[in-house]
Scaffold this motif. Structure first.
Motif, mmCIF file in Angstrom:
data_model
loop_
_atom_site.group_PDB
_atom_site.id
_atom_site.type_symbol
_atom_site.label_atom_id
_atom_site.label_comp_id
_atom_site.label_asym_id
_atom_site.label_seq_id
_atom_site.Cartn_x
_atom_site.Cartn_y
_atom_site.Cartn_z
ATOM 1 N N PHE A 67 2.305 8.803 -16.564
ATOM 2 C CA PHE A 67 2.309 7.526 -17.271
ATOM 3 C C PHE A 67 1.636 6.442 -16.439
ATOM 4 C CE2 PHE A 67 6.052 9.728 -19.121
ATOM 5 C CZ PHE A 67 5.527 9.868 -20.397
ATOM 6 N N ARG A 68 0.337 6.295 -16.639
ATOM 7 C CA ARG A 68 -0.421 5.229 -15.987
ATOM 8 C C ARG A 68 -1.090 4.421 -17.092
ATOM 9 N NH1 ARG A 68 -2.463 10.582 -16.735
ATOM 10 N NH2 ARG A 68 -4.599 10.348 -17.474
ATOM 11 N N TYR A 69 -1.252 3.103 -16.856
ATOM 12 C CA TYR A 69 -1.711 2.210 -17.910
ATOM 13 C C TYR A 69 -2.945 1.402 -17.514
ATOM 14 C CZ TYR A 69 3.166 3.238 -18.993
ATOM 15 O OH TYR A 69 4.369 3.885 -19.204
ATOM 16 N N ASP A 70 -2.930 0.806 -16.343
ATOM 17 C CA ASP A 70 -3.993 -0.118 -15.964
ATOM 18 C C ASP A 70 -4.859 0.409 -14.826
ATOM 19 O OD1 ASP A 70 -2.942 -1.837 -17.823
ATOM 20 O OD2 ASP A 70 -1.705 -2.903 -16.383
ATOM 21 N N ARG A 71 -4.798 1.664 -14.566
ATOM 22 C CA ARG A 71 -5.619 2.234 -13.499
ATOM 23 C C ARG A 71 -5.956 3.673 -13.839
ATOM 24 N NH1 ARG A 71 -1.952 5.560 -11.102
ATOM 25 N NH2 ARG A 71 0.193 4.843 -10.773
ATOM 26 N N LYS A 72 -6.943 4.210 -13.121
ATOM 27 C CA LYS A 72 -7.334 5.588 -13.333
ATOM 28 C C LYS A 72 -6.225 6.518 -12.830
ATOM 29 C CE LYS A 72 -12.323 4.745 -12.929
ATOM 30 N NZ LYS A 72 -13.556 5.084 -12.179
ATOM 31 N N PRO A 73 -6.192 7.746 -13.335
ATOM 32 C CA PRO A 73 -5.182 8.697 -12.854
ATOM 33 C C PRO A 73 -5.266 8.892 -11.342
ATOM 34 C CG PRO A 73 -6.308 9.556 -14.791
ATOM 35 C CD PRO A 73 -7.049 8.322 -14.394
ATOM 36 N N VAL A 74 -4.105 8.953 -10.716
ATOM 37 C CA VAL A 74 -4.023 9.207 -9.276
ATOM 38 C C VAL A 74 -3.660 10.675 -9.092
ATOM 39 C CG1 VAL A 74 -2.872 8.615 -7.129
ATOM 40 C CG2 VAL A 74 -3.334 6.843 -8.826
ATOM 41 N N GLY A 75 -4.547 11.428 -8.481
ATOM 42 C CA GLY A 75 -4.303 12.852 -8.298
ATOM 43 C C GLY A 75 -3.195 13.122 -7.303
ATOM 44 N N ALA A 76 -2.776 14.360 -7.260
ATOM 45 C CA ALA A 76 -1.695 14.754 -6.357
ATOM 46 C C ALA A 76 -2.192 14.848 -4.922
ATOM 47 C CB ALA A 76 -1.122 16.098 -6.798
ATOM 48 N N VAL A 77 -1.334 14.451 -3.985
ATOM 49 C CA VAL A 77 -1.646 14.648 -2.565
ATOM 50 C C VAL A 77 -1.809 16.132 -2.277
ATOM 51 C CG1 VAL A 77 -0.740 14.373 -0.217
ATOM 52 C CG2 VAL A 77 -0.504 12.509 -1.870
ATOM 53 N N ALA A 126 -6.150 5.859 2.051
ATOM 54 C CA ALA A 126 -6.200 6.078 3.492
ATOM 55 C C ALA A 126 -4.884 6.643 4.013
ATOM 56 C CB ALA A 126 -6.535 4.771 4.205
ATOM 57 N N ARG A 127 -3.766 6.211 3.433
ATOM 58 C CA ARG A 127 -2.467 6.720 3.874
ATOM 59 C C ARG A 127 -2.220 8.137 3.351
ATOM 60 N NH1 ARG A 127 1.517 1.372 3.679
ATOM 61 N NH2 ARG A 127 0.134 0.066 4.959
ATOM 62 N N ARG A 128 -2.801 8.469 2.204
ATOM 63 C CA ARG A 128 -2.727 9.855 1.735
ATOM 64 C C ARG A 128 -3.384 10.783 2.745
ATOM 65 N NH1 ARG A 128 -2.753 11.031 -4.115
ATOM 66 N NH2 ARG A 128 -1.470 9.427 -5.090
ATOM 67 N N ALA A 157 -3.906 10.100 5.851
ATOM 68 C CA ALA A 157 -3.184 10.024 7.122
ATOM 69 C C ALA A 157 -1.951 10.915 7.128
ATOM 70 C CB ALA A 157 -2.790 8.576 7.408
ATOM 71 N N VAL A 158 -1.212 10.972 6.027
ATOM 72 C CA VAL A 158 0.001 11.789 6.013
ATOM 73 C C VAL A 158 -0.354 13.273 6.041
ATOM 74 C CG1 VAL A 158 0.363 11.966 3.502
ATOM 75 C CG2 VAL A 158 2.325 11.932 5.048
ATOM 76 N N VAL A 159 -1.469 13.654 5.425
ATOM 77 C CA VAL A 159 -1.912 15.052 5.516
ATOM 78 C C VAL A 159 -2.314 15.379 6.955
ATOM 79 C CG1 VAL A 159 -3.678 16.688 4.765
ATOM 80 C CG2 VAL A 159 -2.572 15.201 3.092
ATOM 81 N N ASP A 160 -3.020 14.465 7.601
ATOM 82 C CA ASP A 160 -3.384 14.684 9.011
ATOM 83 C C ASP A 160 -2.130 14.805 9.875
ATOM 84 O OD1 ASP A 160 -6.062 14.614 8.392
ATOM 85 O OD2 ASP A 160 -6.333 12.496 8.953
ATOM 86 N N TRP A 161 -1.132 13.974 9.597
ATOM 87 C CA TRP A 161 0.133 14.054 10.346
ATOM 88 C C TRP A 161 0.779 15.425 10.161
ATOM 89 C CZ3 TRP A 161 4.791 14.949 7.865
ATOM 90 C CH2 TRP A 161 5.946 14.869 8.654
ATOM 91 N N ALA A 162 0.819 15.930 8.949
ATOM 92 C CA ALA A 162 1.436 17.237 8.693
ATOM 93 C C ALA A 162 0.681 18.344 9.410
ATOM 94 C CB ALA A 162 1.477 17.500 7.180
ATOM 95 N N ARG A 163 -0.630 18.279 9.426
ATOM 96 C CA ARG A 163 -1.421 19.297 10.124
ATOM 97 C C ARG A 163 -1.184 19.243 11.623
ATOM 98 N NH1 ARG A 163 -6.956 17.790 6.820
ATOM 99 N NH2 ARG A 163 -6.563 19.083 4.940
ATOM 100 N N HIS A 206 0.808 -1.221 0.000
ATOM 101 C CA HIS A 206 0.000 0.000 0.000
ATOM 102 C C HIS A 206 0.841 1.270 0.000
ATOM 103 C CE1 HIS A 206 -3.489 -2.512 0.592
ATOM 104 N NE2 HIS A 206 -2.973 -3.019 1.699
ATOM 105 N N GLY A 207 2.156 1.114 -0.134
ATOM 106 C CA GLY A 207 3.035 2.274 -0.168
ATOM 107 C C GLY A 207 3.761 2.491 1.150
#
Length: 491
Positions: free
Chosen positions: A307-317, A282-284, A286-292, A252-253
Motif C-alpha cells: 500500500f503505497r500512494y505518493d511514491r514509487k514502489p519500494v523493493g525489498a531489502v 543508502a541505509r539499505r 549499509a545494513v546489508v554491508d553490516w550483515a556481510r 531517513h529511517g
C-alpha cells in the motif's frame, strides 16, 4: 397458494416497497432507496433481503442491477452476505430515530430488536486503531471461487499429513508474485509458509527463554529493533528470552550506524511502523554491508509493502542479498487477519532449521486455505484486490488530511505516503489527555508512546497513531468528525 410458502416469503422480506427515483440511473436509485429503508427502520438489523431474482422481478430491473446494489452496500457495511444465509441488514447499523423524520415522539415498536437476540458487548463507536483492514471489503465472491476450485481440484494427498514447508502450489505462486511485486529473489524451496508475522518470530527465535538472553530458536539474540514498533512483538521476544536493543529513528529511517555487537536486526524498511517512511537507499545498502561484515542477518518485516500512494514502489531489502535477509510477509493487512497465512523467504542455510522448529512444536496453516490463496494469486485476484483497496485507502487518507486541514490545521500529519495509518503530531504534553478524551467520546485510537521501546534514548514524541482502514465506508465520516472533536486546540 400454500400458506407455508407465504410465511417463508414474508420472513425473507419478499414484499419490499422501494421507490426508484432521482439521479444516477436505476442502480444508484436502488442503492439510495435501500439505504433509506435501513435508516428509517423499515429494514431492521438482521433482516434478510429478497433474493436477486425476486426483487429484480418486483422492481422491473435487471438481476445484475440488484446484485451490484447488494454488493455495494455490503462493501459499505450496510449489509452482510454469507453463503447459505443470503444478504441481511448488518447488525451494527442503527436506524434514524423517527422524531428526526418529522414525528414528535418515536413509535415504541419501531426497529425493535428481537427479544431472543442476546446482549452484545459495547465497543467503541469509532474504531481508528491501526493494524486491521476494512473487514467489509473482503473479496468474498472471488475468494469463494478460489476456494471451490482448490477443493474440487485438490489431490487426495491434500487430506493427509502435510508438508511443514507448506503446499508447493502456494510457494510457487509466491515465488512469482514476490519477484514481480516486491523485487524478492527466491525459489519455492526457500519459502516456508506460516500463519503470520508473530508465528514467524516464534519459529525464528524459539519459545523457551534462557538465562543469557539468547533464546533457543534458529536465531539468537540480542536483537536490534527500531526504537518505535509493536509492543506485542517485543513481549513475544522477551518471553523467548531474547533481549532487544533499540535503534534510534530519524526522517531517513533506522540509524544503521548505531548497530553495535548484535548479529541480527529486525527492520520495517518498506514503511517504518508506526512513524512512517521507507528506509533510505543508502541505509539499505549499509545494513546489508553490516550483515556481510559481521556474518549477521536482517529480518525484514514487509509491513504495508503493497500500500503505497505518493511514491514509487519500494523493493525489498532481500533483493540486495538473499543470503543475508529473511523476508517475512502475510495477508493480514492486504486481505484479512482471518486468513491466517504468511510466509518466510529464507537464506538456504536456515531452511532445514526452520522446518525442524515448525515440525516439532508449531501448528500448520490450513492446507485448503493455502491452495485457495495460491489460486487467488495465480488468477490475478490478489493483484486486483490490492489495487482496489489501494485506491480506497488512498481516498480515506485524503479525507483524513482534508478534515484535519479544515478543523485542526495546527496538527501535523506524517507517515502517509503508504500504509493504513497516519501519525498526528501533537503539542508536547498533550498525548495522554487526548487519548483519554477520545476514549470518553467513544473513539478508539493509539498514542504514539505505546509503541516506544522502553530502553531507547531517543527523545519522546507526542502523537496519535490513527488507523483509517478499519471503519466501514458509511461510518468513516462520523469517525473523522469525532476525531477532530477530541484534538487539542491550536495556540
Amino acid at each position: 397458494m400454500d400458506e407455508s410458502w407465504v410465511n417463508y416469503a414474508e420472513r425473507i422480506g419478499a414484499d419490499l416497497h422501494l421507490e426508484l427515483s432521482g439521479p444516477g440511473g436505476r442502480r444508484a436509485a436502488l442503492i439510495r432507496s435501500l439505504r433509506e429503508a435501513v435508516r428509517g427502520g423499515r429494514l431492521a438489523p438482521g433482516t434478510r433481503l429478497p433474493p436477486y431474482r425476486s426483487l429484480a422481478a418486483d422492481l422491473g430491473v435487471a438481476r445484475n442491477t440488484v446484485a451490484d446494489a447488494y454488493a455495494e452496500l455490503v462493501a459499505e457495511g450496510w449489509f452482510t452476505a454469507r453463503q447459505g444465509s443470503g444478504t441481511r441488514v448488518a447488525m451494527g447499523v442503527p436506524p434514524t430515530p423517527l422524531r428526526q423524520w418529522g414525528r414528535a415522539e418515536p413509535l415504541r415498536h419501531a426497529a425493535r430488536v428481537p427479544r431472543k437476540a442476546p446482549p452484545r458487548a459495547r465497543g467503541p463507536r469509532h474504531d481508528l486503531r491501526q493494524g486491521t483492514p476494512d473487514a467489509s471489503s473482503f473479496p468474498r465472491a472471488a475468494w469463494l471461487a478460489s476456494y471451490r476450485r482448490a477443493l474440487q481440484q485438490a489431490p487426495n494427498e491434500v487430506f493427509g499429513p502435510g508438508d511443514p514447508a507448506g503446499r508447493v502450489e502456494l510457494r510457487e505462486a509466491l515465488t512469482e508474485y514476490l519477484a514481480r511485486a516486491r523485487g524478492v529473489r527466491t525459489e519455492p524451496g526457500r519459502i516456508v509458509i506460516c500463519s503470520g508475522f508473530a508465528h514467524a518470530l516464534r519459529l525464528l527465535f524459539g519459545q523457551d527463554g534462557s538465562r543469557d538472553g539468547g533464546g533457543d530458536g534458529v536465531l539468537r539474540g540480542p536483537l536490534a529493533v527500531e526504537a518505535y514498533g509493536l509492543g506485542f512483538h517485543r513481549e513475544l521476544l522477551a518471553a523467548a528470552g531474547v533481549r532487544t536493543v533499540p535503534l534510534p529513528l530519524d526522517e531517513h529511517g533506522a540509524r544503521i550506524e548505531r548497530l553495535g555487537g548484535e548479529r541480527v536486526v529486525l527492520l520495517t524498511p518498506a514503511h517504518q511502523f508506526p512513524t512512517g517512511g521507507p528506509l533510505d537507499p543508502a541505509r539499505r545498502a549499509a545494513v546489508v554491508d553490516w550483515a556481510r561484515a559481521r556474518g549477521g542477518v536482517i529480518v525484514e518485516d514487509d509491513y504495508d509493502g503493497e500500500f503505497r500512494y505518493d511514491r514509487k514502489p519500494v523493493g525489498a531489502v532481500q533483493g540486495l542479498d538473499p543470503e543475508r535477509v529473511i523476508f517475512v510477509g502475510s495477508v493480514s493487512k492486504s486481505l484479512s487477519p482471518a486468513v491466517r497465512l504468511g510466509w518466510m523467504v529464507l537464506p538456504e542455510r536456515y531452511v532445514d532449521d526452520v522446518l525442524a522448529a515448525k515440525g516439532e512444536r508449531e501448528a500448520w496453516a490450513s492446507v485448503l486455505d493455502q491452495l485457495s490463496l495460491a489460486d487467488f494469486i495465480s488468477r490475478g485476484s490478489y493483484d486486483r484486490h490490492v489495487r482496489r483497496m489501494r485506491q480506497r485507502y488512498r481516498s480515506r487518507r485524503d479525507r483524513l488530511a482534508a478534515a484535519l486541514a479544515a478543523h485542526a490545521p495546527h496538527v501535523e500529519v506524517t507517515g502517509v505516503a503508504a500504509g493504513l495509518h497516519a501519525v498526528l503530531r501533537l503539542p508536547p504534553g498533550t498525548e495522554r489527555s487526548t487519548v483519554k478524551a477520545a476514549t470518553w467520546q467513544g473513539v478508539a485510537l493509539d498514542g504514539l508512546a505505546e509503541f516506544r521501546h522502553p530502553d531507547t534514548d531517543m527523545a519522546a514524541r507526542d502523537g496519535l497513531v490513527v488507523g483509517y482502514a478499519t471503519p466501514s465506508e458509511h461510518a468513516y465520516g462520523a469517525a473523522l468528525e469525532a476525531l477532530c472533536g477530541v484534538l487539542p486546540p491550536g495556540e
